[in-house]
Design a protein around this motif. Structure first.
Motif, PDB file in Angstrom:
ATOM      1  N   SER A   1      -2.115  -6.342 -14.997  1.00  0.00           N
ATOM      2  CA  SER A   1      -3.379  -5.866 -15.564  1.00  0.00           C
ATOM      3  C   SER A   1      -3.235  -4.540 -16.300  1.00  0.00           C
ATOM      4  CB  SER A   1      -4.421  -5.720 -14.453  1.00  0.00           C
ATOM      5  OG  SER A   1      -4.071  -4.651 -13.587  1.00  0.00           O
ATOM      6  N   GLY A   2      -2.100  -3.889 -16.145  1.00  0.00           N
ATOM      7  CA  GLY A   2      -1.878  -2.611 -16.815  1.00  0.00           C
ATOM      8  C   GLY A   2      -2.354  -1.413 -16.004  1.00  0.00           C
ATOM      9  N   ASP A   3      -2.833  -1.658 -14.794  1.00  0.00           N
ATOM     10  CA  ASP A   3      -3.282  -0.556 -13.943  1.00  0.00           C
ATOM     11  C   ASP A   3      -2.115   0.250 -13.378  1.00  0.00           C
ATOM     12  OD1 ASP A   3      -5.901  -1.304 -14.333  1.00  0.00           O
ATOM     13  OD2 ASP A   3      -5.982  -2.528 -12.510  1.00  0.00           O
ATOM     14  N   ILE A   4      -0.962  -0.399 -13.264  1.00  0.00           N
ATOM     15  CA  ILE A   4       0.231   0.247 -12.722  1.00  0.00           C
ATOM     16  C   ILE A   4       1.321   0.200 -13.787  1.00  0.00           C
ATOM     17  CG2 ILE A   4       2.025   0.109 -10.951  1.00  0.00           C
ATOM     18  CD1 ILE A   4      -0.019  -1.119  -9.074  1.00  0.00           C
ATOM     19  N   SER A   5       1.908   1.353 -14.069  1.00  0.00           N
ATOM     20  CA  SER A   5       2.978   1.409 -15.070  1.00  0.00           C
ATOM     21  C   SER A   5       4.255   0.799 -14.507  1.00  0.00           C
ATOM     22  CB  SER A   5       3.233   2.857 -15.489  1.00  0.00           C
ATOM     23  OG  SER A   5       3.840   3.575 -14.433  1.00  0.00           O
ATOM     24  N   ARG A   6       5.205   0.555 -15.380  1.00  0.00           N
ATOM     25  CA  ARG A   6       6.479  -0.015 -14.958  1.00  0.00           C
ATOM     26  C   ARG A   6       7.202   0.923 -13.986  1.00  0.00           C
ATOM     27  NH1 ARG A   6      10.647  -1.180 -19.568  1.00  0.00           N
ATOM     28  NH2 ARG A   6       8.775  -2.158 -20.377  1.00  0.00           N
ATOM     29  N   ALA A   7       7.192   2.215 -14.280  1.00  0.00           N
ATOM     30  CA  ALA A   7       7.860   3.193 -13.414  1.00  0.00           C
ATOM     31  C   ALA A   7       7.179   3.257 -12.044  1.00  0.00           C
ATOM     32  CB  ALA A   7       7.862   4.565 -14.065  1.00  0.00           C
ATOM     33  N   GLU A   8       5.848   3.210 -12.029  1.00  0.00           N
ATOM     34  CA  GLU A   8       5.135   3.236 -10.746  1.00  0.00           C
ATOM     35  C   GLU A   8       5.423   1.980  -9.939  1.00  0.00           C
ATOM     36  OE1 GLU A   8       1.172   5.822 -11.881  1.00  0.00           O
ATOM     37  OE2 GLU A   8       1.268   3.709 -12.446  1.00  0.00           O
ATOM     38  N   ALA A   9       5.440   0.840 -10.610  1.00  0.00           N
ATOM     39  CA  ALA A   9       5.737  -0.411  -9.920  1.00  0.00           C
ATOM     40  C   ALA A   9       7.142  -0.360  -9.318  1.00  0.00           C
ATOM     41  CB  ALA A   9       5.614  -1.594 -10.881  1.00  0.00           C
ATOM     42  N   ARG A  10       8.085   0.182 -10.073  1.00  0.00           N
ATOM     43  CA  ARG A  10       9.453   0.302  -9.574  1.00  0.00           C
ATOM     44  C   ARG A  10       9.491   1.204  -8.336  1.00  0.00           C
ATOM     45  NH1 ARG A  10      12.102   3.142 -13.524  1.00  0.00           N
ATOM     46  NH2 ARG A  10      11.517   1.476 -14.947  1.00  0.00           N
ATOM     47  N   SER A  11       8.756   2.302  -8.402  1.00  0.00           N
ATOM     48  CA  SER A  11       8.698   3.224  -7.270  1.00  0.00           C
ATOM     49  C   SER A  11       8.062   2.566  -6.042  1.00  0.00           C
ATOM     50  CB  SER A  11       7.919   4.472  -7.658  1.00  0.00           C
ATOM     51  OG  SER A  11       7.740   5.316  -6.566  1.00  0.00           O
ATOM     52  N   PHE A  12       6.981   1.823  -6.256  1.00  0.00           N
ATOM     53  CA  PHE A  12       6.320   1.131  -5.152  1.00  0.00           C
ATOM     54  C   PHE A  12       7.242   0.072  -4.547  1.00  0.00           C
ATOM     55  CE2 PHE A  12       2.000   2.038  -7.285  1.00  0.00           C
ATOM     56  CZ  PHE A  12       1.881   3.249  -6.616  1.00  0.00           C
TER      57      PHE A  12
ATOM     58  N   ALA B   1       0.402   3.493   4.344  1.00  0.00           N
ATOM     59  CA  ALA B   1       0.482   4.537   3.323  1.00  0.00           C
ATOM     60  C   ALA B   1       0.804   3.934   1.960  1.00  0.00           C
ATOM     61  CB  ALA B   1       1.532   5.577   3.719  1.00  0.00           C
ATOM     62  N   LEU B   2       1.749   2.999   1.933  1.00  0.00           N
ATOM     63  CA  LEU B   2       2.097   2.343   0.668  1.00  0.00           C
ATOM     64  C   LEU B   2       0.921   1.538   0.143  1.00  0.00           C
ATOM     65  CD1 LEU B   2       4.135   1.689  -1.531  1.00  0.00           C
ATOM     66  CD2 LEU B   2       5.000  -0.160  -0.070  1.00  0.00           C
ATOM     67  N   ARG B   3       0.226   0.832   1.028  1.00  0.00           N
ATOM     68  CA  ARG B   3      -0.938   0.072   0.609  1.00  0.00           C
ATOM     69  C   ARG B   3      -1.985   1.002  -0.019  1.00  0.00           C
ATOM     70  NH1 ARG B   3      -2.841  -4.585   2.551  1.00  0.00           N
ATOM     71  NH2 ARG B   3      -1.904  -4.373   4.586  1.00  0.00           N
ATOM     72  N   GLY B   4      -2.200   2.156   0.607  1.00  0.00           N
ATOM     73  CA  GLY B   4      -3.164   3.121   0.079  1.00  0.00           C
ATOM     74  C   GLY B   4      -2.776   3.636  -1.293  1.00  0.00           C
ATOM     75  N   LEU B   5      -1.483   3.918  -1.483  1.00  0.00           N
ATOM     76  CA  LEU B   5      -1.024   4.402  -2.788  1.00  0.00           C
ATOM     77  C   LEU B   5      -1.212   3.342  -3.873  1.00  0.00           C
ATOM     78  CD1 LEU B   5       2.281   6.197  -1.722  1.00  0.00           C
ATOM     79  CD2 LEU B   5       0.212   7.272  -2.631  1.00  0.00           C
ATOM     80  N   VAL B   6      -0.846   2.115  -3.560  1.00  0.00           N
ATOM     81  CA  VAL B   6      -0.974   1.031  -4.545  1.00  0.00           C
ATOM     82  C   VAL B   6      -2.439   0.794  -4.877  1.00  0.00           C
ATOM     83  CG1 VAL B   6      -0.615  -1.444  -4.937  1.00  0.00           C
ATOM     84  CG2 VAL B   6       1.200  -0.063  -3.917  1.00  0.00           C
ATOM     85  N   ASN B   7      -3.286   0.722  -3.851  1.00  0.00           N
ATOM     86  CA  ASN B   7      -4.707   0.480  -4.097  1.00  0.00           C
ATOM     87  C   ASN B   7      -5.351   1.627  -4.862  1.00  0.00           C
ATOM     88  OD1 ASN B   7      -4.639  -2.002  -2.859  1.00  0.00           O
ATOM     89  ND2 ASN B   7      -5.351  -1.240  -0.888  1.00  0.00           N
ATOM     90  N   ALA B   8      -4.968   2.857  -4.542  1.00  0.00           N
ATOM     91  CA  ALA B   8      -5.528   4.005  -5.266  1.00  0.00           C
ATOM     92  C   ALA B   8      -5.140   3.951  -6.736  1.00  0.00           C
ATOM     93  CB  ALA B   8      -5.039   5.309  -4.637  1.00  0.00           C
ATOM     94  N   ARG B   9      -3.928   3.571  -7.003  1.00  0.00           N
ATOM     95  CA  ARG B   9      -3.471   3.482  -8.396  1.00  0.00           C
ATOM     96  C   ARG B   9      -4.180   2.351  -9.127  1.00  0.00           C
ATOM     97  NH1 ARG B   9      -3.185   5.618 -12.566  1.00  0.00           N
ATOM     98  NH2 ARG B   9      -1.475   5.239 -13.972  1.00  0.00           N
ATOM     99  N   ARG B  10      -4.408   1.252  -8.450  1.00  0.00           N
ATOM    100  CA  ARG B  10      -5.102   0.136  -9.099  1.00  0.00           C
ATOM    101  C   ARG B  10      -6.554   0.468  -9.367  1.00  0.00           C
ATOM    102  NH1 ARG B  10      -4.345  -5.615  -7.086  1.00  0.00           N
ATOM    103  NH2 ARG B  10      -5.214  -5.929  -9.135  1.00  0.00           N
ATOM    104  N   VAL B  11      -7.205   1.186  -8.459  1.00  0.00           N
ATOM    105  CA  VAL B  11      -8.601   1.561  -8.649  1.00  0.00           C
ATOM    106  C   VAL B  11      -8.733   2.540  -9.805  1.00  0.00           C
ATOM    107  CG1 VAL B  11     -10.510   2.846  -7.586  1.00  0.00           C
ATOM    108  CG2 VAL B  11      -9.316   1.096  -6.284  1.00  0.00           C
ATOM    109  N   ARG B  12      -7.784   3.451  -9.898  1.00  0.00           N
ATOM    110  CA  ARG B  12      -7.808   4.465 -10.957  1.00  0.00           C
ATOM    111  C   ARG B  12      -7.493   3.833 -12.301  1.00  0.00           C
ATOM    112  NH1 ARG B  12      -4.238   8.639  -8.725  1.00  0.00           N
ATOM    113  NH2 ARG B  12      -2.651   7.584  -9.904  1.00  0.00           N
ATOM    114  N   GLY B  13      -6.855   2.684 -12.289  1.00  0.00           N
ATOM    115  CA  GLY B  13      -6.547   1.986 -13.527  1.00  0.00           C
ATOM    116  C   GLY B  13      -5.448   2.677 -14.294  1.00  0.00           C
TER     117      GLY B  13
END
Length: 120
Positions: A61-72, A105-117
């Motif tokens: 969806s574009g809410d998470i960048s490639r670098a963020e996805a790699r980090s997650f 903690a990881l779930r929270g980070l991923v969800n926060a990033r998706r909500v922020r778009g």
């Protein structure tokens, strides 16, 4: 007589070790693995699977960048390797809590990033 007194004093001065000093200390009771416990809880495996799915959907969806996805994904892999290491001899309560808190903690980070778009 004097010779016997010196000998007795010398023998008493020798160090005498107690047996308790040579016993090996074990880990604290909460770290010892409980026999018969499951290796990794099925809920945690499902949680991690949901997190990976959320990362994929966020990336699509574009809410998470490639670098963020790699980090997650790297964080998820670290949790997986920690779970493997912990479960090699059964999980203690503290190890279960550690894995669960890292997963949440990881779930929270991923969800926060998706909500922020796509916003930084």
């Amino acid at each position: 007589m004097r010779h016997q007194a010196i000998l007795a004093t010398a023998l008493l001065a020798l160090p005498v070790a107690a047996h308790a000093q040579f016993t090996r200390a074990g880990p604290p009771a909460d770290i010892v693995a409980m026999p018969g416990q499951p290796d990794v809880s099925p809920n945690m495996s499902n949680d991690r699977r949901d997190i990976r799915r959320s990362i994929r959907e966020g990336r699509r969806s574009g809410d998470i960048s490639r670098a963020e996805a790699r980090s997650f994904r790297r964080d998820d892999a670290a949790i997986g390797s920690l779970a493997d290491r912990f479960s090699s001899d059964g999980l203690s309560l503290s190890e279960q809590a550690e894995l669960q808190s890292r997963t949440e903690a990881l779930r929270g980070l991923v969800n926060a990033r998706r909500v922020r778009g796509g916003k930084p």
